[in-house]
Design a protein around this motif. Structure first.
Motif, mmCIF file in Angstrom:
data_model
loop_
_atom_site.group_PDB
_atom_site.id
_atom_site.type_symbol
_atom_site.label_atom_id
_atom_site.label_comp_id
_atom_site.label_asym_id
_atom_site.label_seq_id
_atom_site.Cartn_x
_atom_site.Cartn_y
_atom_site.Cartn_z
ATOM 1 N N GLY A 123 41.953 101.384 -36.771
ATOM 2 C CA GLY A 123 42.968 101.873 -37.803
ATOM 3 C C GLY A 123 43.663 100.966 -38.713
ATOM 4 O O GLY A 123 43.446 99.975 -38.369
ATOM 5 N N GLY A 124 44.366 101.593 -39.566
ATOM 6 C CA GLY A 124 45.014 100.970 -40.340
ATOM 7 C C GLY A 124 46.635 101.013 -40.081
ATOM 8 O O GLY A 124 46.973 101.888 -39.211
ATOM 9 N N PRO A 125 47.540 100.320 -40.991
ATOM 10 C CA PRO A 125 48.740 100.674 -40.716
ATOM 11 C C PRO A 125 49.323 102.051 -40.968
ATOM 12 O O PRO A 125 48.574 102.670 -41.904
ATOM 13 N N ALA A 126 50.252 102.711 -40.397
ATOM 14 C CA ALA A 126 50.832 104.163 -40.671
ATOM 15 C C ALA A 126 51.593 104.095 -42.131
ATOM 16 O O ALA A 126 51.677 103.057 -42.726
ATOM 17 N N VAL A 127 51.146 105.323 -42.578
ATOM 18 C CA VAL A 127 51.831 105.459 -43.985
ATOM 19 C C VAL A 127 53.425 105.043 -44.183
ATOM 20 O O VAL A 127 53.928 105.451 -42.917
ATOM 21 N N LEU A 128 53.758 104.475 -45.151
ATOM 22 C CA LEU A 128 55.268 104.200 -44.935
ATOM 23 C C LEU A 128 56.101 105.347 -45.078
ATOM 24 O O LEU A 128 56.076 106.093 -46.237
ATOM 25 N N SER A 129 56.863 105.565 -44.431
ATOM 26 C CA SER A 129 57.745 106.897 -44.204
ATOM 27 C C SER A 129 58.767 106.777 -44.782
ATOM 28 O O SER A 129 59.340 105.395 -45.394
ATOM 29 N N LEU A 130 59.699 107.659 -45.191
ATOM 30 C CA LEU A 130 61.003 107.680 -45.794
ATOM 31 C C LEU A 130 61.986 106.779 -44.955
ATOM 32 O O LEU A 130 62.717 106.046 -45.460
ATOM 33 N N SER A 131 61.832 106.962 -43.654
ATOM 34 C CA SER A 131 62.734 106.205 -42.736
ATOM 35 C C SER A 131 62.401 104.673 -42.987
ATOM 36 O O SER A 131 63.420 103.808 -43.024
ATOM 37 N N ASP A 132 61.381 104.233 -43.146
ATOM 38 C CA ASP A 132 60.795 102.871 -43.165
ATOM 39 C C ASP A 132 61.283 102.480 -44.683
ATOM 40 O O ASP A 132 61.912 101.221 -44.516
ATOM 41 N N ARG A 133 61.297 103.043 -45.756
ATOM 42 C CA ARG A 133 61.997 102.834 -46.789
ATOM 43 C C ARG A 133 63.248 102.525 -46.825
ATOM 44 O O ARG A 133 63.860 101.830 -47.454
ATOM 45 N N GLN A 134 64.158 103.447 -46.100
ATOM 46 C CA GLN A 134 65.524 103.398 -46.073
ATOM 47 C C GLN A 134 65.907 102.261 -45.021
ATOM 48 O O GLN A 134 66.649 101.587 -45.412
ATOM 49 N N ALA A 135 65.081 102.082 -44.094
ATOM 50 C CA ALA A 135 65.101 100.949 -43.228
ATOM 51 C C ALA A 135 65.191 99.534 -43.933
ATOM 52 O O ALA A 135 65.917 98.657 -43.878
ATOM 53 N N PHE A 136 64.102 99.330 -44.972
ATOM 54 C CA PHE A 136 64.032 98.329 -45.735
ATOM 55 C C PHE A 136 65.338 98.303 -46.793
ATOM 56 O O PHE A 136 65.703 97.292 -46.843
ATOM 57 N N ALA A 137 65.653 99.327 -47.186
ATOM 58 C CA ALA A 137 66.680 99.236 -48.108
ATOM 59 C C ALA A 137 67.985 98.767 -47.550
ATOM 60 O O ALA A 137 68.802 98.003 -48.126
ATOM 61 N N ASN A 138 68.133 99.319 -46.255
ATOM 62 C CA ASN A 138 69.320 98.860 -45.657
ATOM 63 C C ASN A 138 69.407 97.395 -45.452
ATOM 64 O O ASN A 138 70.331 96.736 -45.363
#
Length: 151
Positions: A123-138
């Motif tokens: 399989g591939g990586p999971a779709v980038l979620s809203l919580s992933d984006r928020q974690a990155f921004a933080n």
């Protein structure tokens, strides 16, 4: 300190977060890719196009990287080289690669690569979620605040 982006595989939503952060923090942001990239007009944002080829963008980043720079990448071997050179590596899901976790990440990556080479569908990586984006921004915001603080 400047930010380097392994931009060929970096999601656009992460690039947008980076564009805003670089301008706000007045930190040089350089996207490196083997394709032409559009960037907003800003004295803090630039793109470098490298020739196509295996790890050409990665090599350019490592060559230009200075100790203390931040690299945005999901490429674990690149992250290992960044850490080895005294840089910081952050993936688009908001996880820092560190001297403590990079060896384990490399081992797991190599194991999964071996499975794929034997025909196993991992399989591939999971779709980038809203919580992933928020974690990155933080994480990015904390990093920039910490590195921009005087003394």
């Amino acid at each position: 300190m400047q930010i380097w982006v392994d931009a060929d595989a970096c999601p656009n939503v992460i690039k947008d977060i980076l564009f805003r952060a670089a301008t706000r923090a007045q930190v040089l942001l350089t996207l490196v890719a083997n394709q032409l990239l559009r960037t907003p007009s800003s004295p803090y944002i630039k793109a470098i196009q490298v020739p196509s080829g295996f790890d050409v963008a990665d090599s350019k980043i490592v060559q230009q990287l200075q100790s203390g720079d931040l690299v945005i990448t999901a490429d674990i071997p690149l992250a290992a080289l960044v850490i080895e050179k005294g840089g910081h590596a952050l993936n688009p899901r908001g996880e820092f690669y560190t001297t403590e976790n990079i060896r384990e990440r490399l081992t797991m990556r190599n194991f999964m690569d071996e499975l794929r080479n034997t025909g196993v569908n991992t399989g591939g990586p999971a779709v980038l979620s809203l919580s992933d984006r928020q974690a990155f921004a933080n994480q990015l915001d904390r990093f920039l605040t910490r590195t921009r603080r005087p003394g």
